[in-house]
Design a protein around this motif. Structure first.
Motif, mmCIF file in Angstrom:
data_model
loop_
_atom_site.group_PDB
_atom_site.id
_atom_site.type_symbol
_atom_site.label_atom_id
_atom_site.label_comp_id
_atom_site.label_asym_id
_atom_site.label_seq_id
_atom_site.Cartn_x
_atom_site.Cartn_y
_atom_site.Cartn_z
ATOM 1 N N ASN A 158 0.824 -1.209 0.000
ATOM 2 C CA ASN A 158 0.000 0.000 0.000
ATOM 3 C C ASN A 158 0.862 1.265 0.000
ATOM 4 O O ASN A 158 0.383 2.345 -0.298
ATOM 5 C CB ASN A 158 -0.969 0.010 1.192
ATOM 6 C CG ASN A 158 -0.267 -0.206 2.506
ATOM 7 O OD1 ASN A 158 0.344 -1.246 2.733
ATOM 8 N ND2 ASN A 158 -0.320 0.780 3.378
ATOM 9 N N LEU B 23 -2.071 -5.577 4.811
ATOM 10 C CA LEU B 23 -2.604 -4.350 4.206
ATOM 11 C C LEU B 23 -3.585 -3.714 5.188
ATOM 12 O O LEU B 23 -4.174 -4.423 6.017
ATOM 13 C CB LEU B 23 -3.389 -4.680 2.925
ATOM 14 C CG LEU B 23 -2.625 -5.191 1.710
ATOM 15 C CD1 LEU B 23 -3.597 -5.705 0.651
ATOM 16 C CD2 LEU B 23 -1.755 -4.073 1.132
ATOM 17 N N CYS C 211 -8.314 -1.424 2.419
ATOM 18 C CA CYS C 211 -7.871 -1.672 1.039
ATOM 19 C C CYS C 211 -8.732 -2.755 0.390
ATOM 20 O O CYS C 211 -8.842 -2.816 -0.836
ATOM 21 C CB CYS C 211 -6.412 -2.132 1.013
ATOM 22 S SG CYS C 211 -5.241 -0.864 1.487
ATOM 23 N N SER D 93 -12.649 -0.713 -0.963
ATOM 24 C CA SER D 93 -12.086 -0.268 -2.231
ATOM 25 C C SER D 93 -13.094 -0.509 -3.357
ATOM 26 O O SER D 93 -13.780 -1.527 -3.381
ATOM 27 C CB SER D 93 -10.794 -1.028 -2.551
ATOM 28 O OG SER D 93 -10.439 -0.783 -3.890
ATOM 29 N N PHE E 142 -7.992 1.880 -3.910
ATOM 30 C CA PHE E 142 -6.839 0.992 -3.803
ATOM 31 C C PHE E 142 -7.019 -0.227 -4.707
ATOM 32 O O PHE E 142 -8.092 -0.818 -4.779
ATOM 33 C CB PHE E 142 -6.647 0.509 -2.356
ATOM 34 C CG PHE E 142 -5.410 -0.337 -2.199
ATOM 35 C CD1 PHE E 142 -4.173 0.263 -1.998
ATOM 36 C CD2 PHE E 142 -5.471 -1.713 -2.313
ATOM 37 C CE1 PHE E 142 -3.016 -0.505 -1.898
ATOM 38 C CE2 PHE E 142 -4.322 -2.489 -2.218
ATOM 39 C CZ PHE E 142 -3.095 -1.885 -2.011
ATOM 40 N N GLU F 6 -8.319 8.004 -1.854
ATOM 41 C CA GLU F 6 -7.264 7.161 -2.399
ATOM 42 C C GLU F 6 -5.959 7.395 -1.655
ATOM 43 O O GLU F 6 -5.248 6.475 -1.293
ATOM 44 C CB GLU F 6 -7.087 7.430 -3.881
ATOM 45 C CG GLU F 6 -5.988 6.567 -4.458
ATOM 46 C CD GLU F 6 -6.028 6.512 -5.945
ATOM 47 O OE1 GLU F 6 -5.438 5.611 -6.503
ATOM 48 O OE2 GLU F 6 -6.657 7.398 -6.551
ATOM 49 N N TRP G 29 -5.823 5.669 1.699
ATOM 50 C CA TRP G 29 -5.579 4.230 1.765
ATOM 51 C C TRP G 29 -4.372 3.811 0.965
ATOM 52 O O TRP G 29 -3.858 2.729 1.130
ATOM 53 C CB TRP G 29 -6.836 3.464 1.367
ATOM 54 C CG TRP G 29 -7.885 3.863 2.328
ATOM 55 C CD1 TRP G 29 -8.980 4.613 2.079
ATOM 56 C CD2 TRP G 29 -7.864 3.635 3.736
ATOM 57 N NE1 TRP G 29 -9.647 4.858 3.242
ATOM 58 C CE2 TRP G 29 -8.994 4.267 4.278
ATOM 59 C CE3 TRP G 29 -6.996 2.957 4.606
ATOM 60 C CZ2 TRP G 29 -9.274 4.240 5.621
ATOM 61 C CZ3 TRP G 29 -7.291 2.936 5.950
ATOM 62 C CH2 TRP G 29 -8.424 3.572 6.438
#
Ligand code: SAM
Length: 378
Positions: free
Chosen positions: A217, A250, A254, A258, A322, A370, A373
């Motif tokens: 990430n 993560l 995510c 997402s 993500f 965005e 994350w």
């Protein structure tokens, strides 16, 4: 009700209202101007890592916004690049970003991610399965003492772990860890980009586990995230027909919030890049994956070579963007991504927004999500 399970969502709302956080407004030196370009003005003492949660979040976001610009194909002007790098330096550089970030492996916070990995290594007896070929198998079972699992002391070869993006963490006596990071914060961490770290020549020198804890990430290029999954194979030592393990952590959002990635979708990407999911666990903020190399085919390949573009898996504006893209070829360097790729991504993002029933928020708001994350504000 916030669209996130993060207890600090209200802090982010404060930021969305564009209120400048304290650490950005603090003037170190009133005379210190914003260099030649006023847009570079970031009034922050580089030595000061923000203490408050909201300020840390703002620093992570600001750093990540620049990181994304650095990864953009549109960035071809070396002067622009210098300015962006300078801006990051004025924020305190990668060191300040690292200090402000929430780390899954941070022992002061309980070492959440490393604890989970160690538990799995013990339960799965990773590193023991190829020990003493032809000898009787060692039975490793815990006994319960005062309600706690106690593992017997057993002779095992040192398990080899490649900890990518390690910053400064961790050692266990029975694990031989090689730690690498773009910007090490401790002497034992080697300064390497994962993509440049030399692949060991012999199987004995390879690793049982490669760890990418909160690293994918961090990577600004979607394609490089996919390359990380492909690249990890080279470092693992084969054990019988199967190979070693990859450990991924993560931020949970995510996958749960997402527009382009869900647990199922990520699982499919992992399968396609040559990984079987062995263990998976979600905590309130993080998602943990321990995956093992699939059996190699006659050509030594473990994945199916499928290309994964950005595909919408759930609609809605209150989502982050993500995702992971998988493409053949070499990892891309910052600023050299093909323009076509970006155009295609933008087009898909536009389509996704168009399809969203609640498409009411301005694009900048999506961008924030965005960054949030893409950063590791968990
Ligand atoms: C958020 S920290 C994660 C630290 C630790 N693994 C944890 O779980 O707490 C992400 C780290 O990954 C490093 N990193 C990102 N991409 C990398 C790459 N390609 N090679 C080496 N390190 C990388 C960054 O420098 C940063 O220190």
């Amino acid at each position: 009700m916030p669209h996130t399970n993060n207890a600090y969502a209200s802090d982010r709302k404060a930021n969305r209202a564009r209120r400048k956080p304290a650490f950005l407004t603090k003037r170190v030196n009133a005379k210190k101007p914003s260099a030649a370009d006023p847009s570079l003005a970031v009034d922050i003492d580089p030595a000061t890592v923000p203490k408050g949660r909201a300020d840390k979040t703002a620093l992570i976001r600001a750093y990540h916004a620049i990181e994304k610009q650095l990864a953009s194909p549109g960035l071809t002007d070396p002067e622009e690049r210098k300015k962006l790098v300078k801006k990051q330096e004025e924020l305190g550089g990668l060191a300040a970003y690292q200090a402000a970030s929430v780390h899954g492996g941070d022992k002061s916070r309980g070492g959440e991610s490393s604890k989970w990995l160690i538990k799995q290594i013990k339960e799965l007896k990773i590193g023991l399965e190829d020990k003493g070929k032809g000898k009787e198998k060692v039975k490793v079972e815990p006994t319960i003492v005062d309600g706690k699992k106690v593992w017997p002391k057993i002779e095992r070869r040192e398990l080899r772990l490649l900890d990518v993006g390690a910053i400064a963490d961790a050692d266990w006596p029975w694990i031989s860890t090689v730690s690498i990071d773009l910007n090490p914060q401790a002497p034992h961490v080697l300064p390497y980009n994962f993509f440049d770290y030399p692949v060991p020549k012999t199987d004995d020198d390879k690793f049982d586990v490669v760890a990418l804890s909160l690293v994918m990430n961090f990577e600004g290029s979607l394609v490089n995230r996919g390359h990380m999954l492909l690249h990890a194979h080279s470092y693992l030592r084969p054990s019988a027909s199967l190979g070693g393990y990859l450990y991924i952590v993560l931020p949970l959002q995510c996958l749960t919030n997402s527009r382009y990635l869900s647990h199922d979708h990520f699982r499919s990407i992992l399968a396609s890049t040559g990984w079987d999911v062995i263990k998976q666990h979600d905590s309130a903020k993080l998602t943990y994956w321990l995956v093992r190399q699939k059996e190699a085919d006659a050509d030594g390949k473990r994945g199916d070579g499928k290309v994964w573009k950005r595909e919408e898996v759930r609609a809605g504006v209150h989502r982050n963007n993500f995702t992971v893209r998988v493409e053949p070829g070499e990892p891309v360097e910052r600023g050299t991504r093909k323009e076509q790729e970006e155009k295609e991504e933008n087009k898909q993002a536009e389509e996704a927004k168009g399809n969203a029933v609640e498409a009411t928020l301005p694009a900048a708001e999506d961008e924030d999500e965005e960054e949030e994350w893409g950063g590791i504000d968990v």
